[in-house]
Scaffold this active site. Structure first.
Site, PDB file in Angstrom:
ATOM      1  CE  LYS A  16      -8.745  -2.397  10.523  1.00 22.48           C
ATOM      2  NZ  LYS A  16      -8.356  -3.786  10.903  1.00 22.48           N
ATOM      3  CD  GLU A  22       1.703   4.180   1.658  1.00 25.22           C
ATOM      4  OE1 GLU A  22       2.551   3.318   1.398  1.00 25.22           O
ATOM      5  OE2 GLU A  22       0.995   4.156   2.697  1.00 25.22           O
ATOM      6  N   GLY A  39      -7.128  -6.081   5.802  1.00 23.64           N
ATOM      7  CA  GLY A  39      -7.224  -5.180   4.659  1.00 23.64           C
ATOM      8  C   GLY A  39      -7.507  -5.877   3.347  1.00 23.64           C
ATOM      9  NE  ARG A  40      -3.819 -11.163   3.533  1.00 24.64           N
ATOM     10  CZ  ARG A  40      -3.279 -10.766   4.682  1.00 24.64           C
ATOM     11  NH1 ARG A  40      -3.140  -9.470   4.908  1.00 24.64           N
ATOM     12  NH2 ARG A  40      -2.873 -11.631   5.588  1.00 24.64           N
ATOM     13  CD  GLU A  98      -0.824  -7.740   2.760  1.00 31.78           C
ATOM     14  OE1 GLU A  98      -0.172  -6.816   2.229  1.00 31.78           O
ATOM     15  OE2 GLU A  98      -1.988  -7.587   3.180  1.00 31.78           O
ATOM     16  CG  HIS A 121       0.254 -12.128 -29.379  1.00 34.35           C
ATOM     17  ND1 HIS A 121       0.466 -12.525 -30.682  1.00 34.35           N
ATOM     18  CD2 HIS A 121      -1.074 -12.314 -29.151  1.00 34.35           C
ATOM     19  CE1 HIS A 121      -0.677 -12.914 -31.227  1.00 34.35           C
ATOM     20  NE2 HIS A 121      -1.628 -12.786 -30.311  1.00 34.35           N
ATOM     21  CE  LYS A 139       1.349  -0.571   6.077  1.00 39.05           C
ATOM     22  NZ  LYS A 139       0.057  -0.854   6.740  1.00 39.05           N
TER      23      LYS A 139
END
Length: 546
Positions: A206, A212, A267-268, A353, A384, A512
């Protein structure tokens, strides 16, 4: 006590939890042959069987009373209406507008946002078709065959996991690679196998400054230039999803290839926006639009179904029941479908979040648990390993099992075995195995009485472990859209009940900010180490190793 825990509905649920106490689901099923039909519903291509939960009519009545007390319906309506429900950031929350096919206007700050949404979707469709039909070519005239999608958080997980889940619908001749981690190993491994003349990079940020994402995009740009491209050629090979048009154009991206984002989309929840461009590239726009339509159908169900027949509401209330009245600290998602294996990670971000909060809307510190730890893996692999803890451990771990009834190009025997394991696990968690049953199984095994008693004790399983089963006719794009929206609305309802803001993420922001401060001290050897003793020592150790 807080306002919530002192409320009549909360107190009533505490009494209900005491009343059902040691009652066992095994007995309920024996006494109520119709239980499965009574506690199940179907809509939007999804059937939810919630009969294997520690509930009865009285418990459900109390849970619905809690939802009404906490004004879930009015809070839901406020979100869909574009009101400022993200009060700490002063924003509306309107990811649902991005998949709205009603044709109605949707207003934010006295402005109808639907024309810009539709215009962006038209641009996405045109761009995707230009890539697929070869109209959009690289700077040497070669068609685009590889896409590198760079993002982080929701702008990475949404496109990646939705694309993986819909592998049977992939377009042939175009590969899409997803990169998020700032660890250089990932981006370097991806780029090493690509031809820069046939590669498109989609950068999703955005602000166009997410640490990153920007660093990985700069690495991709350096690779492109070193491989023979020029600054001018970047316009044909890089596109951006960003609000920062100035930064994107300065980077070299053509303004026509910059797709917008809006403050009212977190964002999510962003896969429904132009962040979903890599999904459309991977699937084709028709299938991407079907994904949007499936989510819209679940939105309509959530808005109109009575609470007692509302799938997101029921799943949310069951989660509240176990988290707040049985001490469950986690919830496991178990997709019995290989292509859906990434879904637990997607819901992990969505849920943790959103609802990992400790302050209520009235600035009151909560005295009750909010978001659980979300985790999981694909079936049958988990059987398993960690299923052992779910069956016999001392912690209560509610589970969601997911299975498509039909899958494309699947061997019938494989799929029958998969389904039998899925259903068998839910049955085993519910009914368990009594000591008497375990003891009887060991008859004629040549064991001493002492050994038989000891082994039967170890083979006893308490059962009464809750689970939901979600069945899909098939996991096509439309159904996947509904499934994602189902979990979005479940998380929203739980936040509404806990009276928290599910749409900010200040904990993420703090990491951040501090990370950037530490980076400055790592890269600047002359910077004073004036942080805490541990962090100073770690920085110094890293500096000395370089």
């Amino acid at each position: 006590m807080t306002q919530l825990t002192a409320s009549p509905a909360w107190q009533a649920l505490q009494l209900q939890a005491q009343r059902i106490g040691d009652q066992h689901m095994r007995d309920w099923f024996a006494q109520q042959p119709e239980r499965a039909g009574r506690y199940s519903l179907s809509d939007c291509g999804i059937t939810l069987d919630y009969s294997k939960n520690r509930i009865n009519d009285a418990v459900l009545e109390s849970l619905f009373a809690l939802a009404k007390q906490q004004q879930v319906t009015s809070k839901r309506d406020a979100m869909f209406a574009g009101q400022v429900v993200n009060h700490t950031e002063g924003r509306a929350v309107l990811h649902t507008a991005l998949r709205d096919f009603s044709g109605d206007s949707i207003w934010v700050n006295d402005s109808d946002v639907t024309p810009e949404i539709k215009a962006t979707q038209v641009r996405i469709k045109a761009f995707v078709e230009a890539i697929h039909n070869g109209t959009h070519k690289g700077y040497t005239g070669k068609p685009i065959k590889q896409v590198v999608s760079i993002g982080i958080g929701g702008s990475f997980l949404g496109p990646k996991i939705m694309s993986e889940a819909l592998k049977p619908y992939w377009q042939q001749g175009l590969n899409v690679h997803f990169v998020a981690n700032v660890d250089g190993c990932h981006i370097q491994d991806v780029l090493a196998g690509l031809d820069h003349e046939e590669t498109l990079v989609v950068m999703s940020s955005k602000s166009f400054s997410t640490q990153e994402t920007l660093q990985n995009t700069l690495t991709a740009k350096d690779w492109f230039l070193r491989s023979g491209g020029t600054q001018q050629d970047i316009a044909k090979h890089f596109v951006a999803v960003s609000s920062n048009v100035k930064a994107a154009t300065e980077f070299g991206i053509a303004e026509d290839n910059i797709f917008p984002m809006w403050d009212w989309v977190g964002g999510r929840y962003s896969l429904w926006s132009a962040i979903g461009l890599p999904i459309a590239l991977r699937l084709g726009y028709e299938h991407y639009e079907a994904l949007l339509k499936g989510a819209y159908e679940m939105d309509c169900h959530f808005k109109t179904a009575p609470l007692e027949q509302n799938m997101p509401v029921i799943m949310a209330l069951l989660g509240v029941w176990y988290t707040n009245f049985f001490g469950a600290q986690s919830h496991v998602l178990l997709p019995y479908y290989h292509y859906l294996r990434g879904f637990p990670a997607y819901v992990q971000q969505l849920d943790m979040e959103s609802n990992g909060k400790s302050v209520a809307a009235e600035k009151e510190t909560v005295d009750y648990a909010t978001g659980p730890v979300i985790w999981g893996s694909e079936g049958t692999n988990g059987q398993h390993s960690f299923h052992q803890l779910i069956h016999q451990g001392q912690v209560l771990i509610p589970a969601d099992f997911m299975l498509p009834l039909k899958v494309p190009n699947q061997d019938a025997t494989h799929h029958a075995m998969l389904a039998s394991n899925c259903f068998g696990q839910t049955q085993a968690l519910m009914q368990g195995k009594t000591y008497e049953e375990a003891y009887a199984e060991l008859e004629d095994k040549g064991l001493s009485e002492e050994k038989r008693v000891s082994l039967a004790t170890h083979k006893t399983m308490p059962g009464n472990k809750p689970s939901n089963t979600l069945l899909f006719e098939q996991l096509d794009p439309r159904t996947l859209g509904s499934l994602v929206a189902l979990y979005e609305h479940k998380v929203f309802v739980q936040g509404a009940i806990w009276n928290i803001n599910s749409f900010d993420q200040w904990g993420v922001e703090l990491g951040k900010v501090l990370g950037n401060q530490v980076l400055d001290k790592i890269q600047n050897a002359d910077a004073a180490l004036d942080l805490d003793g541990s962090t100073n020592a770690l920085i110094e150790r890293f500096r000395n190793a370089q």
